[in-house]
Design a protein around this motif. Structure first.
Motif, PDB file in Angstrom:
ATOM      1  N   ILE A  69       0.826  -1.211   0.000  1.00 23.88           N
ATOM      2  CA  ILE A  69       0.000   0.000   0.000  1.00 23.88           C
ATOM      3  C   ILE A  69       0.858   1.257   0.000  1.00 23.88           C
ATOM      4  O   ILE A  69       0.541   2.249  -0.665  1.00 23.88           O
ATOM      5  N   LEU A  70       1.967   1.208   0.703  1.00 24.16           N
ATOM      6  CA  LEU A  70       2.804   2.399   0.830  1.00 24.16           C
ATOM      7  C   LEU A  70       3.893   2.501  -0.214  1.00 24.16           C
ATOM      8  O   LEU A  70       4.335   3.608  -0.537  1.00 24.16           O
ATOM      9  N   LYS A  71       4.367   1.368  -0.755  1.00 23.37           N
ATOM     10  CA  LYS A  71       5.594   1.404  -1.539  1.00 23.37           C
ATOM     11  C   LYS A  71       5.455   1.002  -3.000  1.00 23.37           C
ATOM     12  O   LYS A  71       6.320   1.323  -3.795  1.00 23.37           O
ATOM     13  N   ASP A  72       4.441   0.248  -3.358  1.00 28.29           N
ATOM     14  CA  ASP A  72       4.391  -0.221  -4.736  1.00 28.29           C
ATOM     15  C   ASP A  72       4.068   0.929  -5.665  1.00 28.29           C
ATOM     16  O   ASP A  72       3.122   1.686  -5.429  1.00 28.29           O
ATOM     17  N   PRO A  73       4.832   1.128  -6.757  1.00 24.09           N
ATOM     18  CA  PRO A  73       4.580   2.256  -7.660  1.00 24.09           C
ATOM     19  C   PRO A  73       3.368   2.069  -8.554  1.00 24.09           C
ATOM     20  O   PRO A  73       2.918   3.029  -9.162  1.00 24.09           O
ATOM     21  N   SER A  74       2.829   0.855  -8.651  1.00 24.31           N
ATOM     22  CA  SER A  74       1.686   0.619  -9.529  1.00 24.31           C
ATOM     23  C   SER A  74       0.397   0.939  -8.791  1.00 24.31           C
ATOM     24  O   SER A  74       0.101   0.337  -7.754  1.00 24.31           O
ATOM     25  N   PRO A  75      -0.412   1.868  -9.278  1.00 23.58           N
ATOM     26  CA  PRO A  75      -1.683   2.160  -8.599  1.00 23.58           C
ATOM     27  C   PRO A  75      -2.637   0.980  -8.597  1.00 23.58           C
ATOM     28  O   PRO A  75      -3.433   0.838  -7.684  1.00 23.58           O
ATOM     29  N   LYS A  76      -2.532   0.116  -9.620  1.00 24.51           N
ATOM     30  CA  LYS A  76      -3.409  -1.058  -9.646  1.00 24.51           C
ATOM     31  C   LYS A  76      -3.075  -2.015  -8.511  1.00 24.51           C
ATOM     32  O   LYS A  76      -3.969  -2.593  -7.878  1.00 24.51           O
ATOM     33  N   LEU A  77      -1.787  -2.200  -8.235  1.00 23.42           N
ATOM     34  CA  LEU A  77      -1.404  -3.101  -7.153  1.00 23.42           C
ATOM     35  C   LEU A  77      -1.751  -2.494  -5.797  1.00 23.42           C
ATOM     36  O   LEU A  77      -2.177  -3.211  -4.883  1.00 23.42           O
ATOM     37  N   ARG A  78      -1.555  -1.216  -5.643  1.00 23.82           N
ATOM     38  CA  ARG A  78      -1.956  -0.581  -4.397  1.00 23.82           C
ATOM     39  C   ARG A  78      -3.466  -0.708  -4.205  1.00 23.82           C
ATOM     40  O   ARG A  78      -3.945  -0.945  -3.094  1.00 23.82           O
ATOM     41  N   LEU A  79      -4.192  -0.569  -5.291  1.00 22.73           N
ATOM     42  CA  LEU A  79      -5.644  -0.704  -5.221  1.00 22.73           C
ATOM     43  C   LEU A  79      -6.042  -2.122  -4.803  1.00 22.73           C
ATOM     44  O   LEU A  79      -6.929  -2.310  -3.960  1.00 22.73           O
ATOM     45  N   CYS A  80      -5.387  -3.122  -5.376  1.00 27.31           N
ATOM     46  CA  CYS A  80      -5.697  -4.519  -5.021  1.00 27.31           C
ATOM     47  C   CYS A  80      -5.399  -4.788  -3.549  1.00 27.31           C
ATOM     48  O   CYS A  80      -6.190  -5.445  -2.852  1.00 27.31           O
ATOM     49  N   ALA A  81      -4.273  -4.299  -3.055  1.00 24.36           N
ATOM     50  CA  ALA A  81      -3.930  -4.497  -1.646  1.00 24.36           C
ATOM     51  C   ALA A  81      -4.950  -3.825  -0.739  1.00 24.36           C
ATOM     52  O   ALA A  81      -5.332  -4.383   0.305  1.00 24.36           O
ATOM     53  N   LEU A  82      -5.414  -2.658  -1.111  1.00 25.04           N
ATOM     54  CA  LEU A  82      -6.431  -1.974  -0.316  1.00 25.04           C
ATOM     55  C   LEU A  82      -7.761  -2.711  -0.353  1.00 25.04           C
ATOM     56  O   LEU A  82      -8.494  -2.749   0.644  1.00 25.04           O
ATOM     57  N   GLN A  83      -8.091  -3.315  -1.494  1.00 31.22           N
ATOM     58  CA  GLN A  83      -9.322  -4.102  -1.570  1.00 31.22           C
ATOM     59  C   GLN A  83      -9.256  -5.313  -0.646  1.00 31.22           C
ATOM     60  O   GLN A  83     -10.246  -5.661   0.010  1.00 31.22           O
TER      61      GLN A  83
END
Length: 1209
Positions: free
Chosen positions: A481-495
């Protein structure tokens, strides 16, 4: 006369013939195009349509015994495969699915399995047509193609199997349960899919296609039956083994990533394919361990030993360091020529002209997609403890870590030290690494939704750790959530995090850190509290640094889930205050989704454990908890460019509002407030929501402003109305001063055309009315000075009822709005209703009586319930005509086909009979004489029928029967027309008491019998049904598992006021023995929840026993004396002494309730002893002989002993 030759004019009145527009003939005229049957002009057939039709016609003419069959099929297949059938490229492609099915079935009959080259082309054709045309096959085609491909796998050579499996995967896509007869050949122990998907398979491409086939078999669309558990378990184990296996030797890493992606997709299909239980042992832990490892697949800098299995444990399970690897050759540290100084962007800012804010979202999403496809990079997750920011809440990323956050691989490939070929390969590899990580997160999301919540709680520490003291930070969802540069991956982790937090209130309820910390050990409650604080810290950092609007929306939603489930009343204050301040800048965010999610967060904030003291203080702050000079104007992304922003261009959506706009914002008042003024000012959140609902948008362009002001988008307005509703429900004391504002908002909403806005406005009005009623209830002990004055309430409702609410009540097009308006009418304060004008009162009653007879069930149910509320109003309940009219409408609703209508009608009928009993006690005989006997008879018969209905109806129907039996007088019961219905009603109560219905229904039935027994006119001494009623109660008081039902049955047995009501000596003795047995067993229960009612049960049983003694006669003395002289007499004595001394309270199960009742019982201790003394005097005056005299002496001695013991104490 013969018809004239030539063109015939269209027949008059013929509507089926389309009218053609007259067009002058010329060389420039457009060519004629035929029309479809509906009159619309059809598009010309595309090249793909023509080719397909031509090849299909040719295929139909081919014969299996033709000598040119092989050449003809080769030519046809080549022609069909040469065409692209993708409708995105050519929207005019209009090939019918049934034509595709016919062509494939025909081709399967013509292609022999011995011609393997033709088999390959046919399989490629199957994949091409079904995949590109999105054909849904019929059952026959599905069976034919599945049979053909399965046979080809058995007969054809191995080199063909890759194409055959590809065709099979397309055929079985979402059709796994329909192919059940072929699954044994594919997935048994020697099945071809198991053979090719095993980890020992050297051909990676063949292995990947086999896994794709298994994944498509597991895929399930909504409404389809799930795959058989036997085959789903087989697929699950294959996918899990694939994920656990290492990269095969001599295999390209890109191919290995594609293999992992396929296995992850298959595992996701397994978990999402309907109800299914994971196998025992370590399957769940193994799967979660594999998914956690793949969440960081291909991440530079991650070098840890991943556990093979995760075990449920409250303590975090950290990954250990891996064995040291050989040192890599150092890379050049010389920065590129165009590199910028640390902390600045290396890409020049693009100039953007003013007025382009409307395209912000599109440009931003395109930029994200380009970065995802071509420049996606993995974060350098190092093991140092500073990778996720400091431990302080709300702390941002320090500037000194800028070089760490901008690693060399994050630059464009053309700017790096790689050549073009090497750069493209590196980009492709990084792209596939990202796809693997995304697949792992999506699979984890499916696992969180599929696995039972309480089972998953044990694994929380592996994905949501607490704040470790020192040492390296673990790799968790927070890291992504804090470090991945891909917004899609951050979005998946938040989901995933949202899914884990959703419904976790029961688990997180244990958390507590208000007490002083212990030094000897750390309790589990403190660990959970620390985890909640770490969640706050991480999501706060994500909120301040997120640049993608879509991901930012998910961050705020995640915070809303956290706020809705965390027990803040058990945590140290401050967490919500920090979020309140950090969320403030986003209240005017221009992205609609972000704006809505912010309002959702505020809705959760004012809902959780309301009223919460910390939230109450925040709401009382006049400017929303922050100064208008530094909050509410800029988001954190405006003040400094985020490190995640690749192009280093500030988005126009985050441009601060102009000063002229800011000055008009309702959420940023500029008038200084003293503390005294702030206490009386409306809450900032209420002002914000009111402005969002009623005021025009502040960021509308000039073109939008032409022709009138534009309001906020509907999702924003609806969410603002919901927040207002939650605010009124949870913090009514703070918003009650805003009576005019609430009235203005509801009138505005009810007057609009949008039914959704009208419905939310009516709901807000309903909650406000309910809040006023709660203020005036005596049990809430609200001081008179803190209530809204009656005069203001009357004025408020007068304006509401004369405005749009009346129109909503008559809006027949929107049933939900009508129903909500009826519910709103039922929330009028009874004292205020009495002071409304007679015309307004009559309007409310007339509308509700009329809406009972509409066809829409939801309106009927709401109207009959509102009448059930009105019948209890003091100003209406003594009006015989209103009672009669209400009774007739309720009886009509009780015969409705809809269960919900009958349920509401039964509830209103119970209230109606409550009113009858109240009027009997207060008004007297006059009210009973004015009410029609036939109407009472109809009510009794309808309630008896309702007692045989569903439990929801039965619950209140038996309550109505008990009230009616208590209300009827002697003259009515003596009439012959009442005899049969009276007996049927009592039998209905007895049957309900003895049934296995819901405990609430049995509780009401016991209460109803006790209510009926209080009527002295009821012929308990002579009626045949009397014995059955007492027997049912005696059975329940000794054997029912539910103590609340026992309590009500014991109270019912003590209800008759005269000895004659208990019948003969045998029945009286049966009642006594039942009460004694129940008293002895008052602590015997296997359910701890029932044990809390044991004291109340003993209280009621003791009271009932003393009541029997007080009404007993000489003939009852022998059985009473025998009981008191035996061993059970000692137990009776102990319980009665406790009752007389008021050592055990009676009534509720709540501790505070029990303590209050105990104090009340102590006040009545003298009265109890006085009543017992009167019983003793009466017993001494009884004349008895023989056995009766002996029994009398025992009873008298027993009572004297009780009195002496109580006096001595």
């Amino acid at each position: 006369m013969a018809a004239p030759t030539g063109l015939l004019a269209p027949a008059l009145g013929c509507r089926d013939v389309p009218a053609f527009r007259a067009v002058a003939l010329s060389a420039e005229a457009a060519p004629f195009t035929p029309m479809a049957a509906d009159g619309w002009q059809t598009s010309p057939p595309s090249d793909a349509d023509k080719l397909f039709s031509r090849c299909a016609a040719k295929l139909r003419t081919l014969r299996g015994d033709s000598g040119q069959l092989k050449e003809d099929l080769n030519l046809l297949f080549d022609q069909l495969l040469s065409e692209n059938y993708n409708k995105n490229i050519d929207p005019n492609i209009n090939i019918r699915p049934e034509d595709v099915c016919i062509l494939l079935e025909r081709a399967s009959c013509l292609v022999p399995l011995s011609q393997e080259h033709l088999v390959i082309k046919f399989c490629q054709l199957v994949h091409r047509l079904l995949n590109q045309l999105k054909v849904i096959m019929d059952e026959q085609t599905l069976d034919v193609l599945a049979t053909y491909t399965v046979r080809a796998l058995r007969v054809c050579s191995t080199w063909t199997h890759s194409d055959v499996l590809l065709a099979l995967s397309t055929v079985v896509y979402g059709n796994g349960p329909q192919c059940h007869k072929h699954l044994s050949d594919l997935m048994d122990e020697d099945g071809v899919l198991l053979k090719y998907s095993c980890t020992s398979q050297s051909n990676v491409e063949l292995r990947r296609v086999a896994l794709t086939c298994m994944a498509n078999i597991c895929l399930r669309f909504p409404g389809q039956p799930p795959l058989d558990d036997q085959y789903r378990n087989v697929c699950f184990r294959v996918f899990l083994k694939t994920l656990q296996s290492s990269q095969p030797p001599d295999t390209d890493e890109v191919f290995y990533c594609m293999l992992l992606q396929t296995a992850l997709k298959g595992l996701q299909c397994c978990l999402s394919g309907g109800k299914w239980k994971l196998g025992g042992g370590e399957e769940l832990g193994s799967m979660l361990a594999a998914l956690k490892r793949l969440m960081f697949h291909g991440t530079p800098g991650v070098s840890v030993e991943w556990p093979a299995v995760l075990y449920p444990a409250p303590l975090p399970q950290y990954e250990g360091p891996s064995a040291p690897k050989p040192a890599e050759p150092p890379t050049s540290s010389e920065p590129p020529k165009d590199a910028a100084p640390p902390g600045k962007s290396s890409v020049k800012k693009k100039r953007k002209s003013k007025g382009k804010g409307k395209n912000t979202k599109t440009e931003e999403s395109k930029e994200e997609d380009r970065g995802e496809e071509h420049r996606e990079a993995e974060p350098a997750f190092q093991k140092g403890g500073k990778t996720e920011g400091g431990r302080g809440e709300g702390e941002t990323i320090p500037k000194s870590s800028a070089s760490f956050l901008y690693p060399s691989w994050k630059r464009n490939c053309s700017d790096s030290e790689f050549s073009d070929v090497e750069g493209n390969a590196q980009c492709k590899l990084r792209f596939n690494h990202g796809r693997v990580r995304q697949g792992a997160l999506q699979c984890l999301l499916a696992a969180v939704k599929a696995v039972e919540k309480r089972t998953l709680y044990g694994y929380w520490s592996s994905f949501i750790p607490d704040s470790p003291i020192g040492g390296p930070r673990p790799l968790t969802l927070f890291t992504i959530i804090l470090k991945d540069p891909s917004p899609k991956l951050r979005l998946c982790a938040l989901q995933v995090l949202c899914a884990m937090l959703d419904g976790s209130r029961q688990f997180l309820a244990v958390a507590e850190d208000t007490a002083s910390p212990r030094t000897s050990y750390t309790p589990f409650s403190f660990m959970l509290a620390t985890t909640i604080r770490e969640l706050h810290r991480t999501l706060s950092l994500a909120l301040m640094t997120e640049t993608s609007s879509q991901t930012l929306t998910q961050v705020i939603k995640c915070l809303a889930f956290l706020v809705a489930n965390a027990p803040y009343h058990r945590l140290r204050p401050g967490l919500l205050s920090m979020l309140w301040k950090q969320m403030r800048p986003y209240v005017r965010y221009r992205d609609v989704n972000v704006h809505v999610s912010v309002l959702t967060f505020y809705g959760a904030l004012v809902t959780t454990q309301a009223p919460l003291p910390e939230v109450q203080l925040l709401l009382q702050q006049p400017d929303g908890g922050g100064s208008s000079s530094n909050t509410g104007l800029f988001t954190p992304q405006d003040s400094a460019l985020s490190w995640r922003q690749r192009d280093k261009v500030s988005s126009p959506s985050r441009t601060p509002l102009a000063h002229s706009q800011r000055s008009s914002c309702s959420h940023s008042p500029h008038v200084p407030h003293t503390p005294g003024e702030g206490d009386s000012s409306p809450p900032w959140l209420l002002q914000l929501c009111v402005s969002l609902v009623t005021q025009p948008r502040e960021d509308q362009s000039d073109s939008e402003g032409v022709g009138g002001a534009t309001l906020e988008p509907p999702p924003v307005r609806l969410e603002a109305l919901q927040v207002l509703t939650h605010l009124v429900r949870g913090y009514f004391s703070l918003v009650q001063t805003c009576l005019p504002e609430i009235g203005m908002v509801t009138a505005r909403c009810l007057g609009e055309k949008d039914p959704s806005v009208q419905l939310h406005g009516a709901k807000l009005l309903e909650e406000f009315g309910t809040g006023i009623i709660q203020q005036y209830r005596s049990e809430n002990n609200v001081p008179e000075s803190s209530r809204i004055p009656i005069s203001q309430v009357v004025e408020f409702w007068s304006e509401v009822l004369s405005g749009p609410l009346n129109e909503a009540l008559q809006n027949e097009q929107h049933a939900l709005l009508q129903a909500s308006a009826c519910v709103t009418l039922s929330t009028i304060l009874p004292q205020a209703f009495a002071q409304l004008p007679d015309k307004t009162q009559l309007m409310c009653i007339t509308v509700l009586l009329g809406l009972i007879y509409v066809e829409k069930y939801v309106v009927k149910a709401a109207a009959v319930r509102a009448l059930g509320v009105y019948i209890l109003f003091p100003c209406l309940r003594e009006d015989v005509m209103f009672v009669a009219d209400t009774a007739n409408t309720i009886l009509a609703a009780l015969d409705d086909r809809c269960t919900n209508v009958r349920t509401k009608a039964a509830w209103s009928l119970g209230n109606l009979t409550d009113t009858l009993v109240i009027n009997m006690e207060r008004v007297g005989v006059d009210f009973q004489e004015e009410l029609s006997d036939m109407l009472l008879l109809k009510i009794l018969q309808a309630a008896t029928r309702g007692a045989a209905d569903k439990d929801r109806v039965k619950c209140n129907a038996v309550r109505a029967i008990g009230n009616l039996l208590h209300f009827l007088c002697q003259t009515q019961m003596s009439r012959a027309v009442f005899q049969g219905p009276l007996e049927d009603a009592v039998h209905a109560l007895v049957k309900t008491v003895q049934s296995e219905a819901v405990m609430k229904v049995r509780w009401n039935a016991c209460y109803a019998l006790g209510n009926a027994f209080r009527n002295p006119a009821l012929p308990l001494d002579s009626a045949l049904w009397s014995h059955n009623a007492f027997s049912a109660l005696c059975n329940v008081v000794t054997s029912c598992k539910n103590f609340k039902v026992r309590i009500k049955s014991a109270a019912a047995l003590a209800a008759p006021a005269q000895r004659a009501c208990y019948g003969d000596v045998e029945q009286f003795s049966c009642v006594w023995r039942s009460l004694v047995t129940a008293l002895e067993n008052s602590e015997d229960t296997n359910d701890f929840l029932e044990y809390r009612y044991s004291a109340s049960l003993r209280h009621t049983l003791s009271q009932a026993l003393l009541h029997l003694v007080s009404v007993s006669e000489s003939k009852d003395m022998p059985p009473l004396g025998a009981s008191l002289a035996s061993e059970e007499g000692k137990a009776i004595r102990e319980h009665l002494i406790k009752y007389l001394r008021a050592e055990e309270g009676g009534g509720g199960g709540d501790i505070e309730e029990a303590e209050g009742e105990k104090e009340e019982e102590e006040g009545f201790q003298k009265d109890r002893i006085g009543s017992l003394q009167k019983s003793l005097i009466r017993l001494n005056g009884l004349k008895a002989e023989g056995e009766e005299e002996k029994g009398k002496e025992v009873v008298v001695y027993f009572i004297e002993d009780l009195l002496n013991t109580c006096k001595a104490a």
